[in-house]
Design a protein around this motif. Sequence first.
Motif, mmCIF file in Angstrom:
data_model
loop_
_atom_site.group_PDB
_atom_site.id
_atom_site.type_symbol
_atom_site.label_atom_id
_atom_site.label_comp_id
_atom_site.label_asym_id
_atom_site.label_seq_id
_atom_site.Cartn_x
_atom_site.Cartn_y
_atom_site.Cartn_z
ATOM 1 N N THR A 93 40.623 30.046 42.301
ATOM 2 C CA THR A 93 39.531 29.341 41.622
ATOM 3 C C THR A 93 38.712 30.329 40.793
ATOM 4 N N PHE A 94 38.444 31.503 41.359
ATOM 5 C CA PHE A 94 37.721 32.536 40.614
ATOM 6 C C PHE A 94 38.504 32.933 39.374
ATOM 7 N N ARG A 95 39.810 33.029 39.510
ATOM 8 C CA ARG A 95 40.653 33.388 38.361
ATOM 9 C C ARG A 95 40.535 32.326 37.267
ATOM 10 N N ALA A 96 40.540 31.064 37.656
ATOM 11 C CA ALA A 96 40.402 29.969 36.688
ATOM 12 C C ALA A 96 39.033 29.999 36.006
ATOM 13 N N LYS A 97 38.042 30.576 36.702
ATOM 14 C CA LYS A 97 36.691 30.658 36.142
ATOM 15 C C LYS A 97 36.444 31.946 35.376
ATOM 16 N N SER A 100 36.661 46.969 40.341
ATOM 17 C CA SER A 100 35.507 46.856 39.442
ATOM 18 C C SER A 100 35.430 45.461 38.815
ATOM 19 N N ALA A 101 36.580 44.845 38.505
ATOM 20 C CA ALA A 101 36.579 43.477 37.965
ATOM 21 C C ALA A 101 36.078 42.493 39.013
ATOM 22 N N MET A 152 31.702 38.969 40.729
ATOM 23 C CA MET A 152 30.772 38.480 41.758
ATOM 24 C C MET A 152 29.321 38.687 41.314
ATOM 25 N N LYS A 153 29.054 39.798 40.663
ATOM 26 C CA LYS A 153 27.698 40.072 40.181
ATOM 27 C C LYS A 153 27.286 39.040 39.130
#
Length: 61
Positions: free
Chosen positions: A30-34, A50-51, A56-57
């Motif tokens: 889901t994070f990848r899709a975002k 680092s990515a 997350m930041k």
Amino acid sequence: MQRRDLENEEWMNLKTAAEYLNVSYKTLMTFRAKGLEVAEIGRIRRVSKSALDEFMKQNSF
């Protein structure tokens, strides 16, 4: 892999990246899709620490 070991890894496979973030593999997708950047060469997929940290930041409130 223990959390301490993950701190020293710059490039991780997606399963390890999910462990690093303490989320499920499905949530990582889901994070990848975002917009989480994942390097993909053929069937090999890696994400940098680092990515992950930057994503997350940027997506924290």
